[in-house]
Write a protein that holds these residues in place. Structure first.
Motif, PDB file in Angstrom:
ATOM      1  N   MET A 177       0.840  -1.203   0.000  1.00 50.97           N
ATOM      2  CA  MET A 177       0.000   0.000   0.000  1.00 50.97           C
ATOM      3  C   MET A 177       0.878   1.258   0.000  1.00 50.97           C
ATOM      4  N   ALA A 178       1.955   1.235   0.783  1.00 51.39           N
ATOM      5  CA  ALA A 178       2.846   2.404   0.854  1.00 51.39           C
ATOM      6  C   ALA A 178       3.497   2.657  -0.511  1.00 51.39           C
ATOM      7  N   MET A 179       3.908   1.572  -1.165  1.00 49.56           N
ATOM      8  CA  MET A 179       4.506   1.710  -2.500  1.00 49.56           C
ATOM      9  C   MET A 179       3.497   2.324  -3.463  1.00 49.56           C
ATOM     10  N   ASP A 180       2.251   1.812  -3.418  1.00 46.13           N
ATOM     11  CA  ASP A 180       1.219   2.311  -4.338  1.00 46.13           C
ATOM     12  C   ASP A 180       0.905   3.772  -4.049  1.00 46.13           C
ATOM     13  N   VAL A 181       0.743   4.101  -2.760  1.00 48.62           N
ATOM     14  CA  VAL A 181       0.433   5.500  -2.396  1.00 48.62           C
ATOM     15  C   VAL A 181       1.609   6.390  -2.807  1.00 48.62           C
ATOM     16  N   GLY A 182       2.820   5.914  -2.560  1.00 47.37           N
ATOM     17  CA  GLY A 182       4.011   6.684  -2.938  1.00 47.37           C
ATOM     18  C   GLY A 182       4.029   6.973  -4.436  1.00 47.37           C
ATOM     19  N   GLN A 183       3.677   5.973  -5.235  1.00 43.94           N
ATOM     20  CA  GLN A 183       3.641   6.180  -6.696  1.00 43.94           C
ATOM     21  C   GLN A 183       2.581   7.223  -7.050  1.00 43.94           C
ATOM     22  N   GLU A 184       1.400   7.062  -6.428  1.00 47.33           N
ATOM     23  CA  GLU A 184       0.304   8.034  -6.691  1.00 47.33           C
ATOM     24  C   GLU A 184       0.734   9.455  -6.356  1.00 47.33           C
ATOM     25  N   LEU A 185       1.514   9.589  -5.291  1.00 47.06           N
ATOM     26  CA  LEU A 185       1.919  10.926  -4.850  1.00 47.06           C
ATOM     27  C   LEU A 185       3.153  11.440  -5.591  1.00 47.06           C
ATOM     28  N   GLY A 186       3.706  10.610  -6.464  1.00 53.76           N
ATOM     29  CA  GLY A 186       4.878  11.032  -7.243  1.00 53.76           C
ATOM     30  C   GLY A 186       6.182  10.930  -6.469  1.00 53.76           C
ATOM     31  N   TYR A 187       6.255   9.974  -5.538  1.00 51.04           N
ATOM     32  CA  TYR A 187       7.460   9.828  -4.705  1.00 51.04           C
ATOM     33  C   TYR A 187       8.423   8.770  -5.250  1.00 51.04           C
ATOM     34  N   GLY A 188       8.165   8.299  -6.470  1.00 56.30           N
ATOM     35  CA  GLY A 188       8.928   7.176  -7.025  1.00 56.30           C
ATOM     36  C   GLY A 188      10.434   7.329  -6.882  1.00 56.30           C
ATOM     37  N   ASP A 189      10.932   8.551  -7.036  1.00 59.35           N
ATOM     38  CA  ASP A 189      12.390   8.759  -7.030  1.00 59.35           C
ATOM     39  C   ASP A 189      13.025   8.567  -5.666  1.00 59.35           C
ATOM     40  N   PHE A 190      12.255   8.793  -4.605  1.00 59.10           N
ATOM     41  CA  PHE A 190      12.901   8.723  -3.281  1.00 59.10           C
ATOM     42  C   PHE A 190      12.243   7.726  -2.328  1.00 59.10           C
ATOM     43  N   LEU A 191      11.331   6.898  -2.843  1.00 58.16           N
ATOM     44  CA  LEU A 191      10.724   5.868  -1.997  1.00 58.16           C
ATOM     45  C   LEU A 191      11.458   4.545  -2.219  1.00 58.16           C
ATOM     46  N   LYS A 192      12.055   4.015  -1.147  1.00 55.14           N
ATOM     47  CA  LYS A 192      12.850   2.795  -1.255  1.00 55.14           C
ATOM     48  C   LYS A 192      12.291   1.771  -0.256  1.00 55.14           C
ATOM     49  N   GLU A 193      12.871   0.582  -0.256  1.00 58.34           N
ATOM     50  CA  GLU A 193      12.522  -0.385   0.785  1.00 58.34           C
ATOM     51  C   GLU A 193      13.810  -1.031   1.275  1.00 58.34           C
ATOM     52  N   GLY A 194      13.801  -1.551   2.493  1.00 58.85           N
ATOM     53  CA  GLY A 194      15.029  -2.159   2.979  1.00 58.85           C
ATOM     54  C   GLY A 194      14.941  -2.658   4.403  1.00 58.85           C
ATOM     55  N   VAL A 195      16.098  -3.101   4.881  1.00 58.18           N
ATOM     56  CA  VAL A 195      16.228  -3.694   6.224  1.00 58.18           C
ATOM     57  C   VAL A 195      16.806  -2.646   7.173  1.00 58.18           C
ATOM     58  N   TYR A 196      16.140  -2.495   8.319  1.00 49.80           N
ATOM     59  CA  TYR A 196      16.557  -1.529   9.345  1.00 49.80           C
ATOM     60  C   TYR A 196      17.303  -2.273  10.448  1.00 49.80           C
ATOM     61  N   CYS A 197      18.424  -1.710  10.868  1.00 47.09           N
ATOM     62  CA  CYS A 197      19.174  -2.314  11.972  1.00 47.09           C
ATOM     63  C   CYS A 197      19.157  -1.367  13.174  1.00 47.09           C
ATOM     64  N   VAL A 198      18.785  -1.893  14.341  1.00 51.15           N
ATOM     65  CA  VAL A 198      18.782  -1.057  15.551  1.00 51.15           C
ATOM     66  C   VAL A 198      20.028  -1.356  16.385  1.00 51.15           C
ATOM     67  N   LEU A 199      20.656  -0.270  16.829  1.00 53.03           N
ATOM     68  CA  LEU A 199      21.753  -0.349  17.799  1.00 53.03           C
ATOM     69  C   LEU A 199      21.315   0.422  19.040  1.00 53.03           C
ATOM     70  N   GLY A 200      22.081   0.270  20.103  1.00 56.07           N
ATOM     71  CA  GLY A 200      21.691   0.925  21.352  1.00 56.07           C
ATOM     72  C   GLY A 200      21.911   2.428  21.372  1.00 56.07           C
ATOM     73  N   GLY A 201      22.894   2.940  20.587  1.00 61.20           N
ATOM     74  CA  GLY A 201      23.209   4.355  20.652  1.00 61.20           C
ATOM     75  C   GLY A 201      23.730   4.722  22.034  1.00 61.20           C
ATOM     76  N   PRO A 202      23.915   5.977  22.378  1.00 58.23           N
ATOM     77  CA  PRO A 202      23.710   7.154  21.543  1.00 58.23           C
ATOM     78  C   PRO A 202      24.898   7.491  20.634  1.00 58.23           C
ATOM     79  N   SER A 203      26.035   6.796  20.797  1.00 60.89           N
ATOM     80  CA  SER A 203      27.130   7.115  19.879  1.00 60.89           C
ATOM     81  C   SER A 203      26.756   6.603  18.497  1.00 60.89           C
ATOM     82  N   PHE A 204      27.139   7.379  17.476  1.00 60.03           N
ATOM     83  CA  PHE A 204      26.938   6.918  16.112  1.00 60.03           C
ATOM     84  C   PHE A 204      27.988   5.836  15.819  1.00 60.03           C
ATOM     85  N   GLU A 205      27.894   5.201  14.675  1.00 60.51           N
ATOM     86  CA  GLU A 205      28.703   4.033  14.349  1.00 60.51           C
ATOM     87  C   GLU A 205      30.134   4.422  13.957  1.00 60.51           C
TER      88      GLU A 205
END
Ligand SMILES: O=P(O)(O)O[C@@H]1C[C@H](O)[C@@H](CO)O1
Length: 296
Positions: A177-205
């Motif tokens: 649905m998000a992909m379809d809505v994104g296409q309808e809204l013209g977000y094709g160029d910047f809408l991606k999909e992927g795997v998110y990794c969580v770390l504890g932070g607060p230091s960056f990697e």
């Protein structure tokens, strides 16, 4: 009055908080939204607001991070009843993992069926650019690898089973649905999909850590969301989540780039409007789907 147990909060504690909230608003939310760093503008879109400061809600932790306002907002988004966390909690704030995920169980007891989460994240995938919106299809829960899982401790079957499945954590229909809505809204160029990794932070990697995460299959790295997703799935809610790629993670030792929270918030400001439109359009479609499934 609302004692914290050794492993977090009991079902009764969560119910007491939910009942306290329900007694003060007529809104009966079906969708619960969690706003990431700098993305709290979503909550401002709600109409007929009834808002609570976290400090006034029994059991709630306080927001301590810039870009997380610390308000729970009830209201309607394009006519649909919603509740929105304008600011979330993170492990690095010093709270237990049970405490940072407590609001998700309260969502459940408020009647929420679908949880939509947003976050700010650093891009590891070399095809991603700052400002891209990544639909999360899966996660790597690094604190969980080390035994820090929000479901650790006694299991209360009223929330869910002892060993919940996570291979379908991110609802595939909602991703489409998000992909379809994104296409309808013209977000094709910047809408991606992927795997998110969580770390504890607060230091960056570090560079070595970033390279390792990339090799392990992560497309973006952040400091939240996965624990909330685990708790939401445990108690049977549907989950949709997206990351705003607020910065490119530094992968080279000779790079002049330095990760910083100000850039994260600035990118949030620049993409806020598009992100809000994507989520709010999805809310109307989710609601239509729910209504349809009740009729048939
Ligand atoms: O709440 P989120 O995950 O959006 O916040 C990210 C991770 C850190 O809290 C912060 C770093 O800038 O943004």
């Amino acid at each position: 009055m609302f004692p914290e147990t050794k492993n977090g909060y009991t079902y009764e504690d969560c119910k007491a908080t939910a009942d306290w909230l329900l007694a003060q608003t007529d809104v009966r939310p079906k969708v619960g939204i969690v706003c990431g760093s700098g993305l709290g503008g979503l909550a401002d879109m709600l109409k007929n607001q009834v808002a609570f400061n976290y400090k006034d809600i029994p059991n709630f932790p306080q927001s301590t991070v810039h870009g997380h306002a610390g308000r729970l907002v009830f209201g309607t988004l394009k006519g649909r009843p919603c509740v929105c966390m304008q600011g979330r909690f993170h492990l690095y704030e010093g709270y237990s993992i049970q405490k940072i995920t407590l609001p998700i169980r309260i969502f459940k007891l408020l009647g929420v069926e679908t949880v939509m989460l947003t976050n700010a994240a650093g891009g590891l995938n070399q095809d991603f650019k700052v400002g891209d919106i990544m639909i999360i299809k899966d996660h790597l829960n690094m604190p969980g690898f080390a035994g820090n899982n929000p479901l650790s401790g006694p299991n209360d079957e009223r929330f869910g089973v002892r060993f919940p499945c996570m291979s379908d954590a991110y609802d595939r229909e909602l991703q489409q649905m998000a992909m379809d809505v994104g296409q309808e809204l013209g977000y094709g160029d910047f809408l991606k999909e992927g795997v998110y990794c969580v770390l504890g932070g607060p230091s960056f990697e570090t560079v070595a850590e970033s390279r390792m995460l990339h090799k392990l299959g992560a497309d973006a790295v952040g400091m939240s969301t996965a624990p909330e997703v685990i708790v939401a799935r445990h108690c049977g809610m549907r989950v949709f989540a997206l990351s705003l790629i607020t910065n490119q993670v530094v992968m080279e030792y000779d790079s002049a780039e330095k990760a910083n929270h100000e850039e994260v918030l600035q990118t949030g400001k620049e993409r806020a409007e598009q992100l809000e439109r994507l989520v709010s359009t999805m809310v109307t479609k989710i609601d239509q789907k729910l209504a349809f499934s009740i009729v048939v």
